[in-house]
Design an enzyme around this catalytic site. Sequence first.
Site, PDB file in Angstrom:
ATOM      1  N   HIS A   6       0.837  -1.200   0.000  1.00  0.00           N
ATOM      2  CA  HIS A   6       0.000   0.000   0.000  1.00  0.00           C
ATOM      3  C   HIS A   6       0.873   1.251   0.000  1.00  0.00           C
ATOM      4  O   HIS A   6       1.695   1.419   0.897  1.00  0.00           O
ATOM      5  CB  HIS A   6      -0.892  -0.035   1.253  1.00  0.00           C
ATOM      6  CG  HIS A   6      -1.849   1.096   1.374  1.00  0.00           C
ATOM      7  ND1 HIS A   6      -1.946   1.863   2.524  1.00  0.00           N
ATOM      8  CD2 HIS A   6      -2.755   1.603   0.503  1.00  0.00           C
ATOM      9  CE1 HIS A   6      -2.882   2.771   2.358  1.00  0.00           C
ATOM     10  NE2 HIS A   6      -3.397   2.645   1.151  1.00  0.00           N
ATOM     11  N   HIS A  48      -0.474  11.019  -1.998  1.00  0.00           N
ATOM     12  CA  HIS A  48      -1.798  10.650  -1.513  1.00  0.00           C
ATOM     13  C   HIS A  48      -2.696  11.841  -1.217  1.00  0.00           C
ATOM     14  O   HIS A  48      -3.801  11.962  -1.745  1.00  0.00           O
ATOM     15  CB  HIS A  48      -1.694   9.788  -0.248  1.00  0.00           C
ATOM     16  CG  HIS A  48      -3.031   9.370   0.276  1.00  0.00           C
ATOM     17  ND1 HIS A  48      -3.755  10.118   1.179  1.00  0.00           N
ATOM     18  CD2 HIS A  48      -3.799   8.289  -0.011  1.00  0.00           C
ATOM     19  CE1 HIS A  48      -4.895   9.514   1.434  1.00  0.00           C
ATOM     20  NE2 HIS A  48      -4.949   8.396   0.733  1.00  0.00           N
TER      21      HIS A  48
END
Length: 235
Positions: A6, A48
């Site tokens: 991730h 992100h």
Amino acid sequence: MILIGHRGLAGLAPENTLSSFRAAHAHGLAMVEFDVRLSQDGVPLVFHDDTLERTTDGAGPVAGRDWADIARLDAGSWFAPAFAGEKVPSLEQALGLCLDLGLAVNMEIKPDRGREAGTAETALALALRLWPDGVAPPLVSSFDAPCLEAARRVAPHWPRALLLESLAPGWRDQAQGLDVGALHLDHRPLRAERVENARGAGFQVRAYTVNDPVRARQLRDWGVTGVFSDFPHSS
Ligand code: G3P
Ligand code: MG
């Protein structure tokens, strides 16, 4: 079931950096997920949040800064001093490293409002240009339907997945309309029956973000075929 790193491997290296991809590879992972958004001047980069504060020494919206400014930021010190000087990678740098390392890729498209199609088109056009024949293409995912529609137009044969926090009413029609092959679901509200429903409707199911190996095994037993994790673990 495949373990997908991730944001690279966000538990062991600063998320969404080249170090995090190297960490995933070093720990034997075969695939990484990372997030893609655009700078103000339209350069696709790996990041992100929509603002810079949490993971760099910069501040303000990513979409308000040109790539040349973002490329100068420190994206590693916040995680640990050993990563001082780590940079925000461009998408081109990230894909280049993943190709060099032989890491399979999941590009999650994170658009700013008003740039949904443009973010996917720009990212996909670059990836298409870089991607060699004979190498499995990136998996493209997004929470955002216009991104997935744009991905379908630009790279119709590349695999796509719809990200959802839960299987809310209408999920089946939405996923079928977008012609995705998989759902990427928050693991927390996931239950065996929901996995079965999704698979019964013809979708593969992958789950984020699963850092507990016991939970990962449970999900696997329910038919989940991939989990996104910040840490390497056997499942
Ligand atoms: O793509 C899976 C996962 O990364 C989705 O959530 O917020 O970590 O991008 P987020
Ligand atoms: Mg993500």
